[in-house]
Design an enzyme around this catalytic site. Structure first.
Site, PDB file in Angstrom:
ATOM      1  N   THR A  12       0.860  -1.187   0.000  1.00 38.84           N
ATOM      2  CA  THR A  12       0.000   0.000   0.000  1.00 38.84           C
ATOM      3  C   THR A  12       0.895   1.236   0.000  1.00 38.84           C
ATOM      4  OG1 THR A  12      -1.644  -1.235   1.229  1.00 38.84           O
ATOM      5  CG2 THR A  12      -1.834   1.176   1.287  1.00 38.84           C
TER       6      THR A  12
ATOM      7  N   LEU B 277      -6.870  -8.172   0.660  1.00 37.83           N
ATOM      8  CA  LEU B 277      -7.148  -9.323   1.527  1.00 37.83           C
ATOM      9  C   LEU B 277      -7.272  -8.876   2.973  1.00 37.83           C
ATOM     10  CD1 LEU B 277      -4.380 -10.041   3.274  1.00 37.83           C
ATOM     11  CD2 LEU B 277      -3.663 -11.025   1.126  1.00 37.83           C
TER      12      LEU B 277
ATOM     13  N   ASN C  48      -9.705   1.774   2.429  1.00 36.20           N
ATOM     14  CA  ASN C  48      -9.416   1.537   3.855  1.00 36.20           C
ATOM     15  C   ASN C  48      -9.928   2.677   4.731  1.00 36.20           C
ATOM     16  OD1 ASN C  48      -8.373  -0.948   3.541  1.00 36.20           O
ATOM     17  ND2 ASN C  48      -6.269  -0.452   4.109  1.00 36.20           N
TER      18      ASN C  48
ATOM     19  N   CYS D  29      -3.136  -2.183   9.104  1.00 41.88           N
ATOM     20  CA  CYS D  29      -3.535  -1.399   7.924  1.00 41.88           C
ATOM     21  C   CYS D  29      -4.313  -0.129   8.238  1.00 41.88           C
ATOM     22  CB  CYS D  29      -4.341  -2.273   6.967  1.00 41.88           C
ATOM     23  SG  CYS D  29      -3.311  -3.517   6.192  1.00 41.88           S
TER      24      CYS D  29
HETATM   25  P1  NAD Z   1       4.811  -7.709   6.772  1.00 43.04           P
HETATM   26  O1  NAD Z   1       5.521  -6.825   7.703  1.00 43.04           O
HETATM   27  O2  NAD Z   1       4.046  -8.883   7.296  1.00 43.04           O
HETATM   28  O3  NAD Z   1       5.843  -8.282   5.674  1.00 43.04           O
HETATM   29  C1  NAD Z   1       6.752  -7.493   5.008  1.00 43.04           C
HETATM   30  C2  NAD Z   1       7.981  -8.362   4.723  1.00 43.04           C
HETATM   31  O4  NAD Z   1       8.849  -7.659   3.850  1.00 43.04           O
HETATM   32  C3  NAD Z   1       8.802  -8.677   5.968  1.00 43.04           C
HETATM   33  O5  NAD Z   1       8.899 -10.095   6.117  1.00 43.04           O
HETATM   34  C4  NAD Z   1      10.166  -8.033   5.693  1.00 43.04           C
HETATM   35  O6  NAD Z   1      11.258  -8.768   6.225  1.00 43.04           O
HETATM   36  C5  NAD Z   1      10.183  -8.017   4.181  1.00 43.04           C
HETATM   37  N1  NAD Z   1      11.101  -7.041   3.587  1.00 43.04           N
HETATM   38  C6  NAD Z   1      11.326  -5.752   3.932  1.00 43.04           C
HETATM   39  N2  NAD Z   1      12.239  -5.196   3.114  1.00 43.04           N
HETATM   40  C7  NAD Z   1      12.601  -6.149   2.220  1.00 43.04           C
HETATM   41  C8  NAD Z   1      13.503  -6.191   1.113  1.00 43.04           C
HETATM   42  N3  NAD Z   1      14.201  -5.108   0.757  1.00 43.04           N
HETATM   43  N4  NAD Z   1      13.655  -7.338   0.446  1.00 43.04           N
HETATM   44  C9  NAD Z   1      12.949  -8.428   0.808  1.00 43.04           C
HETATM   45  N5  NAD Z   1      12.082  -8.463   1.828  1.00 43.04           N
HETATM   46  C10 NAD Z   1      11.899  -7.334   2.530  1.00 43.04           C
HETATM   47  O7  NAD Z   1       3.853  -6.766   5.916  1.00 43.04           O
HETATM   48  P2  NAD Z   1       2.403  -7.118   5.339  1.00 43.04           P
HETATM   49  O8  NAD Z   1       1.395  -7.058   6.426  1.00 43.04           O
HETATM   50  O9  NAD Z   1       2.511  -8.338   4.486  1.00 43.04           O
HETATM   51  O10 NAD Z   1       2.163  -5.848   4.413  1.00 43.04           O
HETATM   52  C11 NAD Z   1       2.899  -5.648   3.224  1.00 43.04           C
HETATM   53  C12 NAD Z   1       2.242  -4.523   2.444  1.00 43.04           C
HETATM   54  O11 NAD Z   1       0.921  -4.902   2.051  1.00 43.04           O
HETATM   55  C13 NAD Z   1       2.066  -3.219   3.240  1.00 43.04           C
HETATM   56  O12 NAD Z   1       2.214  -2.127   2.379  1.00 43.04           O
HETATM   57  C14 NAD Z   1       0.629  -3.299   3.726  1.00 43.04           C
HETATM   58  O13 NAD Z   1       0.081  -2.032   3.974  1.00 43.04           O
HETATM   59  C15 NAD Z   1      -0.046  -3.966   2.552  1.00 43.04           C
HETATM   60  N6  NAD Z   1      -1.260  -4.709   2.896  1.00 43.04           N
HETATM   61  C16 NAD Z   1      -1.310  -5.457   4.031  1.00 43.04           C
HETATM   62  C17 NAD Z   1      -2.453  -6.187   4.335  1.00 43.04           C
HETATM   63  C18 NAD Z   1      -2.538  -6.999   5.590  1.00 43.04           C
HETATM   64  O14 NAD Z   1      -3.654  -7.387   5.946  1.00 43.04           O
HETATM   65  N7  NAD Z   1      -1.452  -7.289   6.268  1.00 43.04           N
HETATM   66  C19 NAD Z   1      -3.549  -6.152   3.455  1.00 43.04           C
HETATM   67  C20 NAD Z   1      -3.454  -5.405   2.282  1.00 43.04           C
HETATM   68  C21 NAD Z   1      -2.290  -4.689   2.004  1.00 43.04           C
END
Ligand code: NAD
Length: 371
Positions: A128, A159, A217, A269
């Protein structure tokens, strides 16, 4: 017959892992990449580090079928990929609440430095991100590797934690933002199965796609803040908030979802995305009064929760033992990020209460942030 693609997913958290596992489940060859070595080692052993219904089975099944791989080495993971998804975190920047894009830009830099010349890979931003981020990523890669001509597409994810696999496989809509027709079609083909099952596909500009995610959101967060304020008024009158929610939600124009009063919205989020949207509006000289008020209303509600408990226990919780059911920000997840339960417990502890807390999935995560 669907053609199988080679996909790389950078960032293997809630969104990245679910995206990778589901795309592998649809027959693609997927490599999930993360900097977190422990996480990748666990996944390589078939040990899924986060809880999501159905995820562990999906990961094991696709790993065993040779369609799902895990790596800490970005260059190897993206080699030969048709699409590279960016699913790294975009948490609030501690200094000002803007979306912290440092993980995204670091990953984009890594990609720029590793991508083979002439690679046709489409870079897909699933994280996001504020409007304009896709442009910045494209410009950044162009300036690091002139002549690479990468194509960047925005494909925000909707999701919900707790039903992430089902949501990814059967979304209401799929948003694809980009101005390069072939790149957009390539991403659309990846979702052919979901589209066939009835998901609406909305193709738009990158900026609109980025905005759709934040606006969605913020709207849902506003719905929660609204019903919480109505709940406050119900408490001061003879009205019953349960009946009021039911009565309101039965109107199809309003709908039942996100109309349950509670201790304030939380999770990884809504709090960060509402704040990032408000900040980005501010940068453009635009005041989003409703979003600002939603943020303030939710914060106030979270801090009022402890006072309610104190009042219910006769004015003091000192020396009392309080049971807390639920630590995650909602059911069916182990995610405690911004869960309203955490500040509530901390405040009660500060006021001298002893806490016994229980959660079917989130105890191990909560132990990391609570005393
Ligand atoms: P998260 O923190 O669970 O996972 C992010 C991962 O990225 C971590 O495991 C981290 O180690 C890895 N990472 C960071 N920098 C990196 C790099 N340079 N190379 C490789 N890996 C790297 O985050 P999330 O909850 O999965 O959210 C990810 C994105 O999706 C965010 O922007 C969030 O806003 C969006 N989002 C999340 C949800 C949700 O429900 N969690 C839903 C929709 C959108």
């Amino acid at each position: 017959m669907m053609s199988s693609r080679k996909v790389a997913v950078v960032g293997t958290g809630y969104v990245g892992l679910v995206t990778g596992a589901c795309l592998a489940g649809w027959g693609n060859s997927v490599t999930c990449i993360d900097l977190n070595e422990l996480r990748i080692k666990r996944l390589q052993r078939g040990d899924v580090p986060i809880y999501e219904p159905g995820l562990e089975e999906l990961v094991r099944e696709n790993t065993a079928a040779g369609r799902l791989h895990f790596s800490t080495v970005l260059a190897a993971g993206i080699a030969g990929a048709d699409c590279i998804f960016l699913a790294v975190g975009t948490p609030p920047r501690a200094s000002d609440g803007h979306a912290d894009l440092s993980f995204l830009f670091a990953a984009a830099t890594d990609i720029a430095n590793s991508l083979a010349h002439g690679s046709p890979a489409v870079i897909v931003i699933k994280s996001t991100v504020p409007v304009g981020t896709g442009d910045r990523v494209e410009q950044m890669i162009e300036s690091l590797r002139p002549g690479l001509h990468v194509r960047v597409v925005s494909n925000p994810e909707f999701l919900r934690e707790g039903s992430a696999v089902a949501d990814f496989e059967g979304p209401d809509r799929i948003i694809i933002g980009g101005n390069e027709v072939n790149a957009v079609s390539q991403i659309r083909r990846l979702y052919a199965k979901a589209e066939k099952s009835g998901a609406a596909v909305i193709v738009t500009s990158r900026a609109s796609a980025e905005m759709i995610k934040y606006a969605s959101n913020a709207f849902l967060a506003t719905k929660i803040a609204f019903i919480n304020e109505i709940a406050d008024l119900c408490e001061l009158t003879d009205a019953d908030i349960g009946d009021v929610s039911l009565g309101m939600g039965s109107d199809r124009r309003i709908g039942m979802q996100f109309l349950n009063p509670g201790p304030g919205y939380g999770g990884s989020c809504f709090p960060k995305d509402t704040l990032a949207l408000a900040k980005s509006a501010q940068d453009h000289g635009c005041r989003l009064g409703i979003v600002n008020e939603t943020i303030a209303s939710n914060e106030a509600r979270k801090s009022r929760m402890a006072a309610k408990v104190v009042a219910a226990l006769g004015g003091s919780v000192a020396g009392k033992r309080i049971a807390v059911f639920g630590l995650a920000f909602k059911a069916n997840t182990d995610d405690v990020r911004d869960s309203p339960a955490i500040p509530l417990i901390r405040t009660l502890q500060e006021l001298g209460a002893g806490i016994s807390a229980c959660d079917p999935k989130a105890v191990h995560q909560a132990r990391l942030v609570l005393d």
